[in-house]
Motif scaffolding. Sequence first.
Motif, PDB file in Angstrom:
ATOM      1  N   LEU A   1       0.831  -1.204   0.000  1.00 13.15           N
ATOM      2  CA  LEU A   1       0.000   0.000   0.000  1.00 13.15           C
ATOM      3  C   LEU A   1       0.867   1.256   0.000  1.00 13.15           C
ATOM      4  O   LEU A   1       0.578   2.229  -0.717  1.00 13.15           O
ATOM      5  N   THR A   2       1.941   1.228   0.773  1.00 13.83           N
ATOM      6  CA  THR A   2       2.828   2.393   0.850  1.00 13.83           C
ATOM      7  C   THR A   2       3.531   2.637  -0.473  1.00 13.83           C
ATOM      8  O   THR A   2       3.642   3.785  -0.939  1.00 13.83           O
TER       9      THR A   2
ATOM     10  N   LEU B   1      -4.904  -3.660  -6.908  1.00 14.79           N
ATOM     11  CA  LEU B   1      -6.083  -3.616  -6.032  1.00 14.79           C
ATOM     12  C   LEU B   1      -6.565  -5.007  -5.595  1.00 14.79           C
ATOM     13  O   LEU B   1      -6.875  -5.200  -4.418  1.00 14.79           O
ATOM     14  N   PRO B   2      -6.653  -6.006  -6.495  1.00 18.95           N
ATOM     15  CA  PRO B   2      -7.093  -7.334  -6.044  1.00 18.95           C
ATOM     16  C   PRO B   2      -6.170  -7.937  -4.977  1.00 18.95           C
ATOM     17  O   PRO B   2      -6.646  -8.598  -4.049  1.00 18.95           O
ATOM     18  N   LEU B   3      -4.854  -7.724  -5.117  1.00 21.25           N
ATOM     19  CA  LEU B   3      -3.914  -8.248  -4.118  1.00 21.25           C
ATOM     20  C   LEU B   3      -4.138  -7.583  -2.771  1.00 21.25           C
ATOM     21  O   LEU B   3      -4.165  -8.250  -1.724  1.00 21.25           O
ATOM     22  N   LEU B   4      -4.309  -6.263  -2.776  1.00 19.02           N
ATOM     23  CA  LEU B   4      -4.567  -5.550  -1.522  1.00 19.02           C
ATOM     24  C   LEU B   4      -5.887  -6.011  -0.911  1.00 19.02           C
ATOM     25  O   LEU B   4      -5.999  -6.133   0.321  1.00 19.02           O
ATOM     26  N   HIS B   5      -6.868  -6.255  -1.771  1.00 18.17           N
ATOM     27  CA  HIS B   5      -8.162  -6.745  -1.264  1.00 18.17           C
ATOM     28  C   HIS B   5      -8.006  -8.096  -0.583  1.00 18.17           C
ATOM     29  O   HIS B   5      -8.535  -8.324   0.513  1.00 18.17           O
TER      30      HIS B   5
ATOM     31  N   LEU C   1     -11.478  -2.749   0.399  1.00 23.13           N
ATOM     32  CA  LEU C   1     -12.207  -3.190   1.590  1.00 23.13           C
ATOM     33  C   LEU C   1     -13.602  -3.701   1.234  1.00 23.13           C
ATOM     34  O   LEU C   1     -14.512  -3.645   2.068  1.00 23.13           O
ATOM     35  N   ASP C   2     -13.766  -4.171   0.034  1.00 21.46           N
ATOM     36  CA  ASP C   2     -15.051  -4.732  -0.392  1.00 21.46           C
ATOM     37  C   ASP C   2     -15.435  -5.908   0.499  1.00 21.46           C
ATOM     38  O   ASP C   2     -14.631  -6.809   0.739  1.00 21.46           O
TER      39      ASP C   2
END
Length: 647
Positions: A150-151, A211-215, A297-298
Amino acid sequence: MGVPQAMEALRERAALVRESLQKSQTITESMVSILGSFDHRLSALETAMRPTQIRTHSIRRAQENIDKTLKAAETILAQFELARKAEAKILRGPHEDLESYLEAIDQLRSNSQFFSNHKNFKSSDGILNHANNVLAKAISKLEDEFKSLLTNYSKPVEPDCLFDGLPNSLRPSETSPGKHCDLGSKNHSENQKNLENAVYTPPTLIPPRVLPLLHDLAQQMVQAGHQQQLFRIYRDTRASALEQSLRKLGVERLSKDDVQKMQWEVLEAKIRNWIHYMRITVKLLFAGEKKICDHILDGIDSLRDQCFAEVTANSVAVLLSFGEAIAKSKRSPEKLFVLLDMYEIMRELHSEIGFLFGSKSCIEMRESAQSLTKRLAQTAQETFVDFEEAVEKDATKTAVLDGTIHPLTSYVINYVKFLFDYQSTLKQLFQEFDDGDGDVDADAQLTTVTTRIMQALQTNLDGKSKQYKDPALTQLFLMNNIHYIVRSVRRSEAKNLLGDDWVQIHRRIVQQHANQYKRISWAKILQCLTIQGAAPSGGGGGLLGGDSGSGVSRAMVKDRFKTFNVQFEDLHIRQSQWNVPDNELRESLTLAVAEVLLPAYRSFIKRFGPMIENGKNPGKYIRYRPEDLERMLSEFFEGKTWNEQKR
């Protein structure tokens, strides 16, 4: 003989039947005896085989138990193997293959659940403890990976990237890269209409592939009970990136004291910038933040809303605090238009703010925005009222020596013109402070307010006109200024509200002041060109008959010409310095004077000119021909200086 034979035959047959029945009975008894013997033997056989059947059943059950045990052992061994492979992947860390790492965590969590459901297995407790320890380490590494990922992708957005997401009409001009298009110009209404259907393109804050990895990482952290760690990392990282983006854009935190100390030109520029910052922040940055927050955060609704609220809270506070500082600062007429612009942008962003900050977690920010909108509306309305009072009570001693348009007149008229660019906003303001009956006629209110401002201006101009010592200049000043007001109204949207009757009434007022000017300036000099009632005089150079038949001496005629010359020259010197800036009005006024003066002068010369021309030095008295007067009249009201006149 026939009957005895038949009876004999019948007896023989009966005897045969009887014999057959006896044999059948004997056979039946023999079969029953044999079957009874079989039954006895079968019973004996069954008794003899029962022990064998019992042993066979026991063997079968034992075989089934062995099969079940082998299957259970195979399942446990399979779980051991899966756990071993998962642990090996976890020990390698998430950097090599994050997706495999996440799958390994899911597998290890499944293994733990399996052994939790098989507590009868002797080593299940030990295996569970080991698996949980590995999971704890895995989640810790996962947390670090989430923070790192994220950073690494949470960088501030450069201003140029944000400008690219704006409609063309709002992008900085090529000639002035640091300045935005001016929406406060005379094309304000047109610009507002163009913006209604404008398309905004939020920037890509985090690459879509990430985004999918962070999710998935976020989901794993939540499943492990690390919601607070997830919240803290997400809030701190994204809030920092957002605030850096705003600082790069030029947003700064300013207090009410900072605002009060600023020069108006500086403050006005900051307000214009703030309007653009609000539009960019809400429509681009906040919209982008909402998008990535919803994706990452879905499925974690409560945490998602809370994260978005915390990420944007400080940025919202910085932006709204400046608006509050302006709304609470000292009121002044020049602030009205920027207040209306600020009110407009808050109205424009109302639906977006409602959508972005619609959750319970964002209620404070939503209410703060609504509060600022109302505060700006209230301050704008109060400033509007102040302006009307300021116009009527303006006591500036600025002298307009040439009787031209007073600065207050041009200021007020320009002010009203700009107000009409904000018609829809002003009507919205009137409705904002409706008492609740819902019957507010915004057009009628705007008409009333405009009429009061015009009346206040005329009242003030009447007072200022009394500063002139020359009553003719007083009339010229009022004629100039009211004509300017009427002309401006006719050429603006104000005419639609004030109406034709208002225009006609004030045109008549202009004409009245023009007539008063002519009477005051020219009545005395016109008397020089009349001889009616002049008394006869003896001596001198003889007598000439007048209209009334009375004689007029040459001396009297000379005196009339001499007086005319002095008065006309004085008027020419003074009134050439006066100014009628409207060409049409100036020509109309000089023509009206010429239509009275020139015929009278021609008539006077025609009748009394020969008396002077036949004497000595006629040019001393008859200095001007009618053509000279006409030329000199054309020089009136041009605002010439004394030096220009001498040249």
